[in-house]
Design an enzyme around this catalytic site. Structure first.
Site, PDB file in Angstrom:
ATOM      1  CG  HIS A   1      49.672  39.081  45.141  1.00 41.66           C
ATOM      2  ND1 HIS A   1      48.629  38.989  45.185  1.00 41.66           N
ATOM      3  CD2 HIS A   1      49.848  40.380  44.579  1.00 41.66           C
ATOM      4  CE1 HIS A   1      48.020  39.396  44.883  1.00 41.66           C
ATOM      5  NE2 HIS A   1      48.697  40.352  43.546  1.00 41.66           N
ATOM      6  CD  GLU A   2      52.021  43.376  43.050  1.00 36.59           C
ATOM      7  OE1 GLU A   2      52.538  43.001  41.956  1.00 36.59           O
ATOM      8  OE2 GLU A   2      50.714  43.400  43.229  1.00 36.59           O
TER       9      GLU A   2
ATOM     10  CG  HIS B   1      51.501  40.003  39.528  1.00 41.59           C
ATOM     11  ND1 HIS B   1      51.310  39.390  38.697  1.00 41.59           N
ATOM     12  CD2 HIS B   1      50.995  40.177  40.586  1.00 41.59           C
ATOM     13  CE1 HIS B   1      49.995  39.207  39.244  1.00 41.59           C
ATOM     14  NE2 HIS B   1      50.012  39.899  40.245  1.00 41.59           N
TER      15      HIS B   1
ATOM     16  CG  ASP C   1      46.597  40.466  40.425  1.00 42.28           C
ATOM     17  OD1 ASP C   1      47.002  40.086  41.344  1.00 42.28           O
ATOM     18  OD2 ASP C   1      46.427  41.964  39.781  1.00 42.28           O
TER      19      ASP C   1
END
Length: 923
Positions: free
Chosen positions: A155-156, A159, A166
């Site tokens: 998930h990170e 980014h 998000d």
């Protein structure tokens, strides 16, 4: 100029070596050279290393499947703090450092709050800075709240690497959907759950349905979305990767464009998979047919810094005062920059090399003084770069028996036809060469040495500012220094004195610094009269003077007194040039000092593409708000531009009040190298520590629905206040490095820059009038004043985004533009709009300057023309107004609202087409 262009072109190639850019490389689907750094403030725990390995291994498999068999991790370096015990499995870092870390394992930003986030302040699709994990998370103590660590890492990583955002919004957790329901802000909408108030006190917990707030027409504050533990939806990783069934990113089919997610706001309503598909990573790869191998790990322990200065004393150094300029810079480095505990040696060279000082470990001021006495005193002879570099390697081997990871700061002013002969030996040594080319005759071979060894490369012209060489020396290094040992610049000032011989000023020393404080003065012709007073008004003595190098300095023993220090310098010659720099270290290793870092968004750029200046002010990892931040951008021809940087969430600034101050820079005068310096001043009680959760904080799951009941996790701590005032003033100066601009045409040029995009369009309801607020853009991005605004509305969010010119236009005759960065308001009525078959209205705005250059269309505000329905409940009923009295519910993705001045406005259809029925809005 030919050699200057060659040096500049090499600088273009190698600037990233000295920036904060990631060293990660993508080769044939494989991410190599990932750096995960353990912060020095993390107590030693070998389990952290093992858990990092497990996290990355699990993440690699999850990433591979989530990206349709495209990406996985191969080589990862784990940086281990210097304070941890030695281990035979630990090696010494080469180019790996905290400055280039992709993941930082560090204590929470605020004590007791294990927030996990990615430092991300650039546009959609652009790489972020780093990921911040806490030790508790890595050790598996937060798995219930955030899910398995490998999944959250992916998930990170999305980014960090691909610039997606998000698919939730902690500031706007609910919205009204086109189905007339209040929905949790999420993607995908297929993820099911319950909206409830869940509170615990004294060991007893109460669950109830959420009520509708009569003001917002959304669920009351404190309402939370609790997902069902068992789901079938496979997307989306950017919403809640902790759900077992979620293994994909949201795509065009599954994307929820209605929700006010950060992804919708920042990426113009595109899904995360669309953004990922447009990345260079995706375009350069194809799916693999075989499963990926497991990642491999290198354990690298930070050690004391080893630096050898290799200083040119050839005949070329006689010109333009180069020798004494170099010595001034070297003395500044030795006195102010190099941290205690470092090993430092000095080699001077002309046609041969001379070892002036073997490696000496700096323990006190005495070692610094002896090293200064070893600097070159006279320039003469030829030049042999290889002799200087190889003597430095010899000096390092004699003490440490190896050269890997050591640093050589190489200065040269001439050309050496034999310099390439030692290139391979330098490469094999594992040492890092930081090269500084002085003057137009400097050999370009030193730039190649920097490139192949991973060092920094600088060019300093003879016409540059007198303190440019000092600025180049000061940041030299790999960035593995503890904050407690780093030197922070409090003042850096230069004056050309002609009529008035006085240079007076003050320096603020705050309580977070004060140790090893040094005031350093330089001059061109004659030593000036110098006086210092401490905050109590006492005259301070102890000034040391070196007339040969035209430098004087005052070293404050112990910890300097907190407060405002005063200095007064009087020149003895006319004209005269004086400079003063003041540096200090952290006063207490247990109290993080206030720090400032600065950078440009690019290291190289071509006219007319704009640049963006970024400066981050923080204490530890806590953002500092309300600071006056000024950027000075100097060209090689001594021209300087001054910009006030802003943290207002508009223009170049991505997020309001995140401690990152930004501004566009477009006033290029010529091709060449530009240097960035930033000054930050925080006033007592005006500068504030931010107590809010960081932007892009990972989704904290308070619980899940199991068999119809909430299976609760640890509740996220509540934050009662957003800020905490700083009770003293402070100041910092910092170098932001250099960047190169090319293709600048002869001046003057026509207007090339439109107003910046409005990204904080907001709306509130006052009776039957809609009040819009936003931050005013400028004529050129965020400078000046626009000529006019165009406000349009539509029933379709995609039509407004893709066909803005065809949408209904609002009469803005009475809307007078304000100066850039001020608050702008406008109010209009909805009386001409038919509500038949209309559930939502969408609003956007565009600005134009005096030359009719238009901005990008703003973020889109939504107006719901109905009363939303909450979750059905057997115990509660919701009262709704009569059907013939519509309730307007407004919500936007943007900042908070303000009180509006009511302007008279009517709505009209812009008759740009012959047949009004062809308008895409359907009105």
């Amino acid at each position: 100029m030919g050699l200057f262009r060659a040096l500049a072109s090499l600088l273009v190639l190698h600037l990233l070596q000295g920036s904060n850019a990631s060293l990660v490389q993508l080769k044939d689907n494989v991410y190599e050279d990932v750096i995960i750094a353990i912060d020095p403030d993390v107590p030693e725990d070998g389990k952290i290393i093992e858990q990092i390995k497990d996290m990355v291994t699990a993440a690699s498999t999850y990433l591979f499947e989530a990206t349709e068999k495209r990406f996985f991790f191969k080589t990862v370096s784990i940086l281990i703090p210097k304070t941890w015990k030695e281990n035979p499995h630990y090696k010494k870092p080469k180019h790996e450092n905290y400055k280039h870390a992709d993941v930082i394992v560090a204590p929470p930003t605020l004590p007791g709050l294990d927030e996990l986030y990615t430092k991300q302040f650039t546009d959609c699709g652009e790489k972020a800075e780093y990921i911040h994990f806490t030790p508790n998370f890595v050790l598996g103590k937060k798995q219930n709240e955030y899910g398995p660590s490998g999944r959250l890492f992916v998930h990170e990583w999305a980014h960090l690497r691909w610039g997606v955002f998000d698919e939730y919004n902690n500031d706007q957790p609910y919205y009204v959907s086109s189905s007339k329901k209040i929905e949790a802000t999420r993607c995908c909408i297929g993820i099911s759950g319950t909206n409830s108030i869940y509170t615990c006190q004294g060991g007893s917990c109460i669950t109830r349905r959420c009520r509708i707030d009569p003001t917002t027409k959304l669920y009351e504050k404190g309402c939370q979305f609790f997902p069902n533990k068992v789901q079938t939806e496979k997307a989306s990783i950017m919403f809640m990767q902790s759900i077992d069934s979620v293994v994909k990113f949201c795509n065009e089919t599954t994307h929820n464009q209605e929700a006010p997610t950060l992804q919708n706001l920042k990426c113009n309503f595109r899904s995360t998979w669309e953004v990922i598909r447009e990345s260079e990573d995706f375009k350069s790869t194809t799916p693999m047919m075989t499963p990926p191998p497991l990642p491999t790990f290198s354990l690298l322990k930070i050690s004391e810094r080893t630096v050898c200065l290799v200083l040119d004393k050839s005949e070329n150094m006689k010109d333009f005062n180069r020798l004494h300029r170099m010595n001034q810079a070297a003395k500044t480095l030795l006195l102010q920059t190099i941290e205690n505990g470092s090993w430092v040696g000095i080699v001077e060279y002309d046609s041969t090399a001379h070892i002036k000082s073997k490696l000496v470990q700096i323990i006190s001021y005495n070692e610094r003084r002896k090293l200064i006495e070893s600097l070159p005193s006279e320039a003469s002879g030829g030049i042999s770069i290889c002799s200087g570099v190889e003597s430095a390697l010899q000096v390092i081997r004699e003490t440490h028996h190896q050269t890997e990871g050591s640093e050589i700061i190489l200065v040269t002013s001439g050309e050496d036809i034999r310099a390439s002969s030692c290139m391979e030996r330098v490469k094999q040594s594992g040492a890092i060469i930081h090269s500084i080319a002085v003057g137009p005759s400097a050999d370009t071979i030193i730039s190649e040495m920097s490139s192949i060894t991973g060092g920094n490369n600088y060019y300093v012209s003879d016409q540059a500012y007198k303190n440019s060489l000092i600025d180049v020396f000061s940041p030299s290094g790999l960035g593995n220094t503890d904050l407690s040992q780093m030197s922070f610049q409090l003042e850096s000032k230069r004056l050309n004195l002609t009529k008035d011989p006085w240079m007076n000023g003050t320096v603020i020393i705050d309580s977070t610094v004060g140790k090893d404080t040094i005031f350093l003065i330089t001059w061109d012709k004659q030593p000036p009269s110098i006086s210092f007073w401490d905050p109590s008004g006492k005259l301070v003595g102890g000034l040391a003077e070196d007339t040969a190098s035209r430098i004087a300095y005052l070293s404050i023993p112990g910890t300097a007194q907190v407060g405002t220090w005063t200095y007064s310098l009087q020149a003895k010659e006319n004209p005269e040039t004086l400079t003063i720099t003041v540096t200090s270290r952290a006063a207490n290793s247990s109290v993080p000092p206030i720090t400032v870092s600065a950078k440009m968004n690019k290291d190289t750029n071509s006219f007319p593409s704009p640049m963006i200046v970024y400066a981050e002010v923080r204490q530890g990892y806590v953002p500092i708000l309300g600071v006056s931040v000024t950027a000075v951008i100097e060209s090689s021809s001594r021209n300087a531009d001054v910009l006030e940087l802003l943290d207002n969430g508009a223009g170049a600034d991505s997020y309001k009040n995140d401690g990152i101050y930004s501004r566009y820079f477009t006033t290029y005068k010529k091709n060449g190298i530009y240097r960035l310096k930033v000054q930050a001043y925080g006033g007592r009680n005006t500068a504030m520590r931010s107590l809010r959760y960081p932007v892009n904080t990972a989704k904290h799951v308070s619980g899940r629905i199991v068999d119809g009941k909430i299976e609760a996790n640890t509740l996220k701590p509540k934050i009662d206040e957003d800020t905490q005032p700083i009770l003293e003033s402070f100041s910092r100066m910092v170098s932001g490095g250099v960047f190169v601009i090319s293709q600048v045409p002869p001046l003057p040029v026509t207007d090339l820059y439109p107003p910046n995009q409005i990204r904080d369009l907001d709306a509130t309801l006052h009776g039957d009038e809609v009040c819009l607020t936003w931050t005013a853009p400028g004529d050129d991005f965020d400078i000046g004043k626009v000529q006019q605004y165009t406000v349009r509305i539509s029933r379709s969010i995609l039509d407004l985004r893709d066909h803005f010119e065809d949408a209904l236009q609002i009469n803005t005759t009475n809307l007078l533009p304000n100066e850039a960065n001020s608050k702008q308001t406008f109010t209009f009525k909805l009386e001409a709009i038919s509500e038949v078959n209309t559930t939502h209205l969408f609003i956007a705005i565009q600005s134009a300057d005096k030359n009719n250059l238009t901005s990008k269309v703003s973020n889109i505000a939504q107006v719901a023309l109905f009363t939303p329905l909450g979750d059905p409940s057997p115990h509660e009923s919701h009262q709704h107004p009569a059907a013939n009295i519509p309730t307007l519910v407004l919500f936007v993705v943007g900042s908070g609202s303000i009180v509006c001045l009511i302007l008279s406005a009517t709505i009209y259809i812009l008759k740009k087409k012959k047949n009004a029925s062809r308008l895409r809005t359907g009105f």
